[in-house]
Design a protein around this motif. Structure first.
Motif, PDB file in Angstrom:
ATOM      1  N   VAL A   6       0.874  -1.167   0.000  1.00 11.19           N
ATOM      2  CA  VAL A   6       0.000   0.000   0.000  1.00 11.19           C
ATOM      3  C   VAL A   6       0.915   1.222   0.000  1.00 11.19           C
ATOM      4  O   VAL A   6       1.623   1.473   0.979  1.00 11.19           O
ATOM      5  N   VAL A   7       0.914   1.961  -1.084  1.00  9.24           N
ATOM      6  CA  VAL A   7       1.824   3.102  -1.223  1.00  9.24           C
ATOM      7  C   VAL A   7       1.061   4.373  -0.867  1.00  9.24           C
ATOM      8  O   VAL A   7       0.242   4.861  -1.641  1.00  9.24           O
ATOM      9  N   GLN A  18      -6.866  -1.853   6.192  1.00 13.33           N
ATOM     10  CA  GLN A  18      -7.899  -2.427   7.056  1.00 13.33           C
ATOM     11  C   GLN A  18      -8.858  -3.302   6.255  1.00 13.33           C
ATOM     12  O   GLN A  18      -9.285  -4.366   6.726  1.00 13.33           O
ATOM     13  N   GLU A  19      -9.186  -2.863   5.062  1.00 10.78           N
ATOM     14  CA  GLU A  19     -10.136  -3.610   4.244  1.00 10.78           C
ATOM     15  C   GLU A  19      -9.532  -4.922   3.757  1.00 10.78           C
ATOM     16  O   GLU A  19     -10.246  -5.926   3.617  1.00 10.78           O
ATOM     17  N   LEU A  20      -8.244  -4.941   3.488  1.00  7.34           N
ATOM     18  CA  LEU A  20      -7.602  -6.200   3.122  1.00  7.34           C
ATOM     19  C   LEU A  20      -7.837  -7.253   4.191  1.00  7.34           C
ATOM     20  O   LEU A  20      -8.215  -8.402   3.885  1.00  7.34           O
ATOM     21  N   ARG A  21      -7.630  -6.886   5.444  1.00  8.94           N
ATOM     22  CA  ARG A  21      -7.848  -7.836   6.547  1.00  8.94           C
ATOM     23  C   ARG A  21      -9.323  -8.171   6.695  1.00  8.94           C
ATOM     24  O   ARG A  21      -9.691  -9.323   6.926  1.00  8.94           O
ATOM     25  N   GLN A  23     -11.535  -8.338   4.462  1.00 10.42           N
ATOM     26  CA  GLN A  23     -11.984  -9.227   3.389  1.00 10.42           C
ATOM     27  C   GLN A  23     -11.238 -10.565   3.388  1.00 10.42           C
ATOM     28  O   GLN A  23     -11.323 -11.319   2.422  1.00 10.42           O
ATOM     29  N   GLY A  24     -10.519 -10.843   4.463  1.00  9.10           N
ATOM     30  CA  GLY A  24      -9.933 -12.163   4.650  1.00  9.10           C
ATOM     31  C   GLY A  24      -8.536 -12.353   4.122  1.00  9.10           C
ATOM     32  O   GLY A  24      -8.015 -13.481   4.153  1.00  9.10           O
ATOM     33  N   TYR A  25      -7.904 -11.303   3.663  1.00  7.11           N
ATOM     34  CA  TYR A  25      -6.543 -11.455   3.156  1.00  7.11           C
ATOM     35  C   TYR A  25      -5.577 -11.638   4.325  1.00  7.11           C
ATOM     36  O   TYR A  25      -5.528 -10.822   5.247  1.00  7.11           O
ATOM     37  N   ASP A  26      -4.809 -12.726   4.303  1.00  7.94           N
ATOM     38  CA  ASP A  26      -3.907 -13.012   5.428  1.00  7.94           C
ATOM     39  C   ASP A  26      -2.434 -12.988   5.024  1.00  7.94           C
ATOM     40  O   ASP A  26      -1.557 -13.425   5.778  1.00  7.94           O
ATOM     41  N   GLY A  27      -2.138 -12.446   3.821  1.00  9.44           N
ATOM     42  CA  GLY A  27      -0.751 -12.328   3.396  1.00  9.44           C
ATOM     43  C   GLY A  27      -0.093 -11.093   3.995  1.00  9.44           C
ATOM     44  O   GLY A  27      -0.645 -10.415   4.867  1.00  9.44           O
ATOM     45  N   GLY A  28       1.091 -10.787   3.540  1.00 10.55           N
ATOM     46  CA  GLY A  28       1.821  -9.630   4.038  1.00 10.55           C
ATOM     47  C   GLY A  28       1.268  -8.329   3.476  1.00 10.55           C
ATOM     48  O   GLY A  28       0.870  -8.263   2.311  1.00 10.55           O
ATOM     49  N   VAL A  29       1.226  -7.299   4.321  1.00  8.76           N
ATOM     50  CA  VAL A  29       0.796  -5.968   3.901  1.00  8.76           C
ATOM     51  C   VAL A  29       1.871  -4.973   4.304  1.00  8.76           C
ATOM     52  O   VAL A  29       2.169  -4.817   5.493  1.00  8.76           O
ATOM     53  N   VAL A 288     -14.249  -1.379  -2.369  1.00  5.99           N
ATOM     54  CA  VAL A 288     -14.373  -1.724  -3.789  1.00  5.99           C
ATOM     55  C   VAL A 288     -13.008  -2.040  -4.392  1.00  5.99           C
ATOM     56  O   VAL A 288     -12.822  -3.059  -5.066  1.00  5.99           O
ATOM     57  N   ALA A 289     -12.035  -1.152  -4.144  1.00  3.76           N
ATOM     58  CA  ALA A 289     -10.707  -1.358  -4.724  1.00  3.76           C
ATOM     59  C   ALA A 289     -10.078  -2.653  -4.242  1.00  3.76           C
ATOM     60  O   ALA A 289      -9.478  -3.404  -5.027  1.00  3.76           O
ATOM     61  N   VAL A 290     -10.207  -2.938  -2.955  1.00  3.41           N
ATOM     62  CA  VAL A 290      -9.608  -4.150  -2.397  1.00  3.41           C
ATOM     63  C   VAL A 290     -10.300  -5.400  -2.944  1.00  3.41           C
ATOM     64  O   VAL A 290      -9.633  -6.393  -3.290  1.00  3.41           O
ATOM     65  N   ALA A 291     -11.613  -5.362  -3.031  1.00  3.34           N
ATOM     66  CA  ALA A 291     -12.338  -6.524  -3.566  1.00  3.34           C
ATOM     67  C   ALA A 291     -11.876  -6.838  -4.990  1.00  3.34           C
ATOM     68  O   ALA A 291     -11.677  -8.014  -5.353  1.00  3.34           O
TER      69      ALA A 291
END
Length: 376
Positions: A6-7, A18-21, A23-29, A288-291
């Motif tokens: 995230v730049v 926050q939205e990545l988490r 929506q269930g994303y568990d990789g590195g941020v 929306v962007a994260v989805a």
């Protein structure tokens, strides 16, 4: 997708992380920010923080619990200098780089500068606000160039500190392109009622130690000069990336660039031919962007609400929707001379915009059924 970069570490970037988490994303941020500070909220910079009644800690967007649960890899105090999509890499100003399978561009922008005003105070960052706050000592004469939201809020804060304030605006009335002449006159009235000297239809030439020089040869004396003339989107680092830029990062209706692995949010995102520089917009785009980033395609589209608010003097101004010149303006409660009123814009029998001064209850009720534009 093992890692997302995230730049940009302001509101849009934080909401995206926050939205990545969520929506269930568990990789590195990895959250990259060019300021050394932890993410903070910007609206108070022109109001309570500038006045000295809000602390830096009160502006922080993430508390200790957020920091623990989000598990973010912070890279603060460094700028992104290049994006290399083929290598899945973001280059940094400290000589390092971040490998990323997905990228969320949330770089916002910089306060726009005017030729001849290099020594004026901008207001975009917390460091800008600290520098300006230190200059606002008793007795200084303040001149503000620009009567938009930032200029008006700074003028309001300076008047609350007992300072003499002149606001210079090139337009015939403040915020006229956004609000139209009748409501712009209300904003002008707020300035007048609180002792601010608002001068519209003037062109500035530059500044000196004596003050601000106008195109007609006159001088407006000033000890402190503030510029509030918009922002320039931060896109230079994307040169050579293959992404289309032009007054922002060009994205589709789902905030996705030409590369499905790269999306853009916040002030830097240009969609439907324009950018929306509002707090609400930066926050609402993230889901929306994260989805779409996680889906690898545009599966959802974004419709802006057009909601913006501004605290000026004794008034809270609220606007929602997307009115256009020619829309019929009707006052549904109060009138433009009162201290509290609500007005609506109508087009083809439908309400397309709502404006309120000090009447949040009715404003919120009327904004719910607004006819919003089709997804951009």
């Amino acid at each position: 997708m093992k890692r997302v970069a995230v730049v940009g570490a302001s509101l849009a970037g934080v909401r995206a992380a926050q939205e990545l988490r969520a929506q269930g994303y568990d990789g590195g941020v990895v959250l990259i920010g060019d300021e050394p500070h932890l993410p903070y909220d910007r609206p108070p910079l022109s109001k309570a923080f500038l006045a000295g009644t809000a602390s830096a800690a009160s502006l922080e967007l993430l508390d200790a619990g957020d920091l623990a649960s989000l598990a973010l890899d912070f890279r603060l105090g460094v700028r992104a200098t290049a994006l290399e999509p083929a290598a899945r890499r973001v280059l940094l100003s400290d000589g390092g780089s971040v490998h990323a399978d997905g990228v969320i561009i949330a770089t916002g922008g910089r306060a726009r500068t005017l030729p001849g005003f290099e020594d004026a105070y901008p207001l975009r960052t917390i460091d800008d606000a600290l520098a300006l706050r230190a200059a606002l000592v008793p007795g200084v004469r303040v001149v503000i160039v620009g009567a938009g939201f930032i200029g008006a809020e700074v003028a309001s804060t300076c008047r609350s500190l007992g300072l003499d304030v002149v606001v210079l605006e090139a337009l015939p009335a403040p915020l006229a392109p956004v609000l139209g002449p009748e409501l712009a006159a209300v904003c002008a009235r707020l300035h007048a009622e609180h002792g601010t000297d608002l001068r519209c239809g003037v062109r500035v030439e530059g500044m000196s130690a004596a003050g601000v020089h106008l195109a007609d040869g006159s001088l407006v004396p000033a000890d402190v000069v503030v510029t509030g003339v918009g922002m320039t989107p931060a896109t230079e680092w994307l040169a050579g990336s293959g992404l289309k830029v032009g007054n922002g990062v060009c994205v589709d209706a789902g905030l996705v660039t030409e590369l499905p692995s790269v999306v853009a949010v916040g002030d830097v995102a240009r969609y439907g031919g324009r950018r929306h520089e509002h707090w609400t917009n930066a926050s609402e785009q993230a889901p929306v962007a994260v989805a779409n980033l996680l889906a690898g395609r545009t599966s959802r589209t974004y419709t802006p609400s057009g909601y913006v608010w501004s605290d000026q003097y004794s008034g809270t101004l609220q606007l929602a929707g997307h009115p256009r010149p020619g829309d019929a303006l009707t006052f549904v409660d109060g009138d433009p001379s009162s201290s509290s009123f609500v007005a609506v814009w109508e087009r083809d029998g439908s309400t397309v915009g709502v404006f309120a001064l000090n009447n949040a209850k009715l404003f919120n009720r009327l904004r719910r059924p607004l006819r919003l534009p089709a997804a951009v």
